[in-house]
Scaffold this motif. Structure first.
Motif, PDB file in Angstrom:
ATOM      1  N   ALA A 260       0.884  -1.112  -0.102  1.00 13.47           N
ATOM      2  CA  ALA A 260      -0.094  -0.017  -0.004  1.00 13.47           C
ATOM      3  C   ALA A 260       0.820   1.434   0.089  1.00 13.47           C
ATOM      4  O   ALA A 260       1.636   1.421   1.069  1.00 13.47           O
ATOM      5  N   GLU A 261       0.776   2.012  -1.223  1.00 21.58           N
ATOM      6  CA  GLU A 261       1.877   2.936  -1.333  1.00 21.58           C
ATOM      7  C   GLU A 261       0.975   4.350  -1.512  1.00 21.58           C
ATOM      8  O   GLU A 261      -0.101   4.193  -2.509  1.00 21.58           O
ATOM      9  N   ARG A 262       1.329   5.287  -0.725  1.00 19.49           N
ATOM     10  CA  ARG A 262       0.402   6.524  -0.766  1.00 19.49           C
ATOM     11  C   ARG A 262       0.642   7.489  -2.005  1.00 19.49           C
ATOM     12  O   ARG A 262      -0.285   8.092  -2.319  1.00 19.49           O
ATOM     13  N   ALA A 263       1.862   7.370  -2.610  1.00 24.23           N
ATOM     14  CA  ALA A 263       2.035   8.066  -3.751  1.00 24.23           C
ATOM     15  C   ALA A 263       1.553   7.322  -4.830  1.00 24.23           C
ATOM     16  O   ALA A 263       1.014   6.300  -4.948  1.00 24.23           O
ATOM     17  N   ALA A 264       1.060   8.407  -5.766  1.00 22.81           N
ATOM     18  CA  ALA A 264       0.474   7.957  -7.322  1.00 22.81           C
ATOM     19  C   ALA A 264       1.520   6.957  -8.066  1.00 22.81           C
ATOM     20  O   ALA A 264       0.876   6.052  -8.695  1.00 22.81           O
ATOM     21  N   THR A 265       2.684   7.039  -8.005  1.00 22.88           N
ATOM     22  CA  THR A 265       3.624   6.290  -8.477  1.00 22.88           C
ATOM     23  C   THR A 265       4.666   5.984  -7.724  1.00 22.88           C
ATOM     24  O   THR A 265       5.299   6.830  -7.018  1.00 22.88           O
ATOM     25  N   PRO A 266       4.910   4.731  -7.349  1.00 23.83           N
ATOM     26  CA  PRO A 266       6.118   4.247  -6.364  1.00 23.83           C
ATOM     27  C   PRO A 266       7.483   4.755  -7.033  1.00 23.83           C
ATOM     28  O   PRO A 266       7.766   4.676  -8.182  1.00 23.83           O
ATOM     29  N   THR A 267       8.059   5.565  -6.180  1.00 17.50           N
ATOM     30  CA  THR A 267       9.187   6.167  -6.453  1.00 17.50           C
ATOM     31  C   THR A 267      10.270   6.289  -5.469  1.00 17.50           C
ATOM     32  O   THR A 267       9.837   5.930  -4.160  1.00 17.50           O
ATOM     33  N   GLU A 268      11.445   6.650  -5.292  1.00 18.91           N
ATOM     34  CA  GLU A 268      12.501   6.803  -4.434  1.00 18.91           C
ATOM     35  C   GLU A 268      13.203   8.115  -4.615  1.00 18.91           C
ATOM     36  O   GLU A 268      13.897   8.529  -5.502  1.00 18.91           O
ATOM     37  N   LEU A 269      12.856   8.895  -3.434  1.00 19.65           N
ATOM     38  CA  LEU A 269      13.693  10.200  -3.261  1.00 19.65           C
ATOM     39  C   LEU A 269      15.206  10.157  -2.948  1.00 19.65           C
ATOM     40  O   LEU A 269      15.310   8.980  -2.303  1.00 19.65           O
ATOM     41  N   GLY A 270      15.935  10.904  -3.433  1.00 24.47           N
ATOM     42  CA  GLY A 270      17.285  10.941  -2.933  1.00 24.47           C
ATOM     43  C   GLY A 270      18.176  11.088  -4.152  1.00 24.47           C
ATOM     44  O   GLY A 270      17.631  10.840  -5.235  1.00 24.47           O
ATOM     45  N   ALA A 271      19.229  10.649  -3.965  1.00 28.42           N
ATOM     46  CA  ALA A 271      20.460  10.627  -5.096  1.00 28.42           C
ATOM     47  C   ALA A 271      21.177   9.284  -5.179  1.00 28.42           C
ATOM     48  O   ALA A 271      20.919   8.397  -5.842  1.00 28.42           O
ATOM     49  N   GLY A 272      22.190   9.136  -4.110  1.00 24.85           N
ATOM     50  CA  GLY A 272      23.051   7.941  -4.073  1.00 24.85           C
ATOM     51  C   GLY A 272      23.192   7.524  -2.588  1.00 24.85           C
ATOM     52  O   GLY A 272      22.718   8.174  -1.824  1.00 24.85           O
ATOM     53  N   PHE A 273      23.867   6.457  -2.550  1.00 24.86           N
ATOM     54  CA  PHE A 273      24.030   5.797  -1.170  1.00 24.86           C
ATOM     55  C   PHE A 273      25.212   4.907  -1.417  1.00 24.86           C
ATOM     56  O   PHE A 273      25.477   4.163  -2.350  1.00 24.86           O
TER      57      PHE A 273
ATOM     58  N   ALA B  91      37.186  -4.899   4.272  1.00 20.22           N
ATOM     59  CA  ALA B  91      36.560  -4.395   5.103  1.00 20.22           C
ATOM     60  C   ALA B  91      35.504  -3.316   4.713  1.00 20.22           C
ATOM     61  O   ALA B  91      34.571  -3.036   5.362  1.00 20.22           O
ATOM     62  N   VAL B  92      36.023  -2.471   3.742  1.00 19.33           N
ATOM     63  CA  VAL B  92      35.321  -1.228   3.465  1.00 19.33           C
ATOM     64  C   VAL B  92      35.020  -1.281   2.308  1.00 19.33           C
ATOM     65  O   VAL B  92      34.753  -0.194   1.421  1.00 19.33           O
ATOM     66  N   ALA B  93      34.967  -2.332   1.481  1.00 21.70           N
ATOM     67  CA  ALA B  93      34.137  -2.551   0.332  1.00 21.70           C
ATOM     68  C   ALA B  93      32.862  -1.911   0.166  1.00 21.70           C
ATOM     69  O   ALA B  93      31.961  -2.030   1.037  1.00 21.70           O
ATOM     70  N   LEU B  94      32.529  -1.014  -1.228  1.00 17.42           N
ATOM     71  CA  LEU B  94      31.292  -0.504  -1.061  1.00 17.42           C
ATOM     72  C   LEU B  94      30.888  -0.548  -2.847  1.00 17.42           C
ATOM     73  O   LEU B  94      31.681  -0.867  -3.389  1.00 17.42           O
ATOM     74  N   ILE B  95      29.702  -0.519  -2.975  1.00 22.35           N
ATOM     75  CA  ILE B  95      29.022  -0.460  -4.391  1.00 22.35           C
ATOM     76  C   ILE B  95      28.230   1.083  -4.076  1.00 22.35           C
ATOM     77  O   ILE B  95      27.518   1.325  -3.240  1.00 22.35           O
ATOM     78  N   GLY B  96      28.916   2.042  -5.083  1.00 20.49           N
ATOM     79  CA  GLY B  96      28.128   3.288  -4.937  1.00 20.49           C
ATOM     80  C   GLY B  96      26.806   2.939  -5.873  1.00 20.49           C
ATOM     81  O   GLY B  96      27.036   2.718  -7.111  1.00 20.49           O
ATOM     82  N   VAL B  97      25.848   3.595  -5.540  1.00 21.19           N
ATOM     83  CA  VAL B  97      24.496   3.163  -6.047  1.00 21.19           C
ATOM     84  C   VAL B  97      23.656   4.403  -6.009  1.00 21.19           C
ATOM     85  O   VAL B  97      23.355   4.975  -5.165  1.00 21.19           O
ATOM     86  N   ASN B  98      22.862   4.522  -7.278  1.00 19.07           N
ATOM     87  CA  ASN B  98      22.048   5.643  -7.463  1.00 19.07           C
ATOM     88  C   ASN B  98      20.657   4.659  -6.575  1.00 19.07           C
ATOM     89  O   ASN B  98      20.015   3.785  -7.006  1.00 19.07           O
ATOM     90  N   ARG B  99      20.186   5.562  -5.952  1.00 16.60           N
ATOM     91  CA  ARG B  99      18.944   4.983  -5.188  1.00 16.60           C
ATOM     92  C   ARG B  99      17.918   4.902  -5.971  1.00 16.60           C
ATOM     93  O   ARG B  99      17.054   3.739  -5.662  1.00 16.60           O
ATOM     94  N   ARG B 100      17.411   5.380  -6.887  1.00 17.43           N
ATOM     95  CA  ARG B 100      16.355   5.311  -7.979  1.00 17.43           C
ATOM     96  C   ARG B 100      16.708   4.009  -8.641  1.00 17.43           C
ATOM     97  O   ARG B 100      15.720   3.104  -8.975  1.00 17.43           O
ATOM     98  N   ARG B 101      18.021   3.643  -8.739  1.00 19.11           N
ATOM     99  CA  ARG B 101      18.410   2.449  -9.553  1.00 19.11           C
ATOM    100  C   ARG B 101      18.120   1.051  -8.704  1.00 19.11           C
ATOM    101  O   ARG B 101      17.284   0.078  -9.044  1.00 19.11           O
ATOM    102  N   ILE B 102      18.165   0.926  -7.335  1.00 18.42           N
ATOM    103  CA  ILE B 102      17.944   0.015  -6.511  1.00 18.42           C
ATOM    104  C   ILE B 102      16.458  -0.177  -6.440  1.00 18.42           C
ATOM    105  O   ILE B 102      15.836  -1.381  -6.418  1.00 18.42           O
ATOM    106  N   HIS B 103      15.794   0.892  -6.380  1.00 20.77           N
ATOM    107  CA  HIS B 103      14.483   1.015  -6.071  1.00 20.77           C
ATOM    108  C   HIS B 103      13.701   0.320  -7.235  1.00 20.77           C
ATOM    109  O   HIS B 103      12.812  -0.506  -7.152  1.00 20.77           O
TER     110      HIS B 103
END
Length: 391
Positions: free
Chosen positions: A31-44, A96-108
């Protein structure tokens, strides 16, 4: 016997929970209140634990590899560019500190597509006006006019479910606001680099071959209105190190967003109530200074299936499954929340003057082993096996 769940919120936490329940054989509605499921933000920065949780949702290595840019945390610098704590480029530290830089909209987008593929029903434009929590072993829960064996409150930092069930637990303004943007990548941006100054932090990291993500986290009164966010960010970080200035110079004005940073100190006293389970920022929204918001959302979502979805689908009772989820997830999230607060106090929230030079001097002599152990404690999480049903 089929079981039905309603997940309130179609963000990263909600979609992760929906996927894990559907994979366990539940009928799931988001149940999503927005008209279109989306993700705000830029990266993580997608740390090891976030990758482990993502794989626990059924994603393979190829999908993980396509999420973003494989990189690592390189360390922390003072605002003027002098190193505070640079991380060694040896195999142990890289792991120990390996990361993947990800666009939040991509993973969403990837989570949304997988949720649909495993049969999750995504319903948009649904507000949670009323909620009946029901009772495990008794009456069903009722939310958005739908009966459910389980309701998952995954509706983010400003959760309507939390307000309905835990009204005395209110968000606190951190005293800080955060600019975020994606901009064209330059070749020299290859790792996550963070810069600390008085009451401020700036970070930059590649999220693809083409894009760099940056954020600027600064002390600011709540609800401050600015005529031009990019101009204001440049003014606030004027005089900082060259990488900070360069990435803002490469940014288009329309690419910059800003949000006031709120948190829920200590998190909720319980992550369950009746047939409702709380996850993600709705349950434990902590400061962003550990970069663990998305990671714990994915962890929570995966654990919904492991501790609740699978054992209940196998005939186990809901009450002990909910209790086990709470007993496992709440201590970990509280520990991360405390770590985020401690990091803020010695980092972005630290004032100016001698405090900066003392902090910097102490951190410059921090042993690499201590850094690696700290990274392992936060990011070494692995998903447990599915819990055994309790009859």
């Amino acid at each position: 016997m089929s079981h039905a769940a309603v997940v309130v919120g179609g963000g990263i936490a909600g979609l992760a929970a929906a996927i894990s329940l559907a994979r366990a054989g539940w009928e799931v509605t988001v149940a999503e209140r927005a008209a279109t499921p989306t993700e705000l933000g830029a990266g993580f920065a997608m740390a090891r634990n976030a990758v482990a949780a993502f794989r626990a949702l059924g994603f393979d290595d190829d999908t993980v590899g396509l999420l973003g840019y494989r990189t690592r945390a390189a360390g922390t610098w003072a605002f003027d560019g002098r190193p505070i704590l640079t991380l060694a480029d040896d195999a142990r530290t890289r792991a120990a500190v390996a990361l993947i830089g990800v666009n939040r909209r991509r993973i969403h987008h990837v989570l949304l597509e997988r949720a649909r593929a495993v049969g999750v029903d995504i319903e948009t434009g649904l507000e949670v006006a009323t909620l009946s929590v029901g009772a495990p072993g008794g009456a069903p829960a009722v939310v958005a006019g739908r009966e459910a064996d389980l309701v998952v409150g995954a509706d983010g930092m400003f959760s309507a479910v939390r307000d309905a069930l835990f009204s005395s637990h209110r968000l606190t303004y951190s005293g800080y606001s955060s600019w975020r943007a994606l901009t064209a990548r330059t070749p020299e941006v290859t790792t996550l680099r963070q810069f600390w100054g008085p009451h401020a932090e700036f970070g930059l990291m590649p999220v693809s071959e083409e894009l760099t993500y940056w954020y600027g986290y600064v002390a600011m009164p709540s609800r401050t209105r600015l005529d031009d966010e990019l101009v204001a960010a440049r003014e606030r970080f004027a005089g900082w190190a060259r990488p900070v200035l360069d990435v803002m110079d490469a940014t288009e004005p329309g690419a910059v967003m800003r949000h006031d940073v709120y948190h829920l100190p200590g998190g909720l006293p319980s992550y369950t109530h009746g047939r409702v389970v709380m996850i993600g920022d709705a349950a434990h929204g902590f400061l962003p200074t550990m970069g663990q918001g998305v990671a714990t959302a994915l962890e929570d979502g995966a654990c919904i299936g492991l501790f609740i979805g699978h054992p209940v689908a196998a005939g186990g009772r809901l009450a002990p499954a909910l209790a086990e989820f709470d007993a496992v997830r709440r201590p970990r999230s509280r520990a991360l929340g405390r770590a985020a607060m401690a990091t803020a106090r010695i980092g972005a929230h630290l004032g100016g003057g001698r405090r900066q030079s003392v902090r910097n001097a102490l951190m410059r002599v921090t042993p690499a082993g201590l850094v690696n152990r700290g990274a392992d404690a936060a990011m070494g999480w692995q998903p447990p096996p599915p819990a055994a049903p309790r009859f």
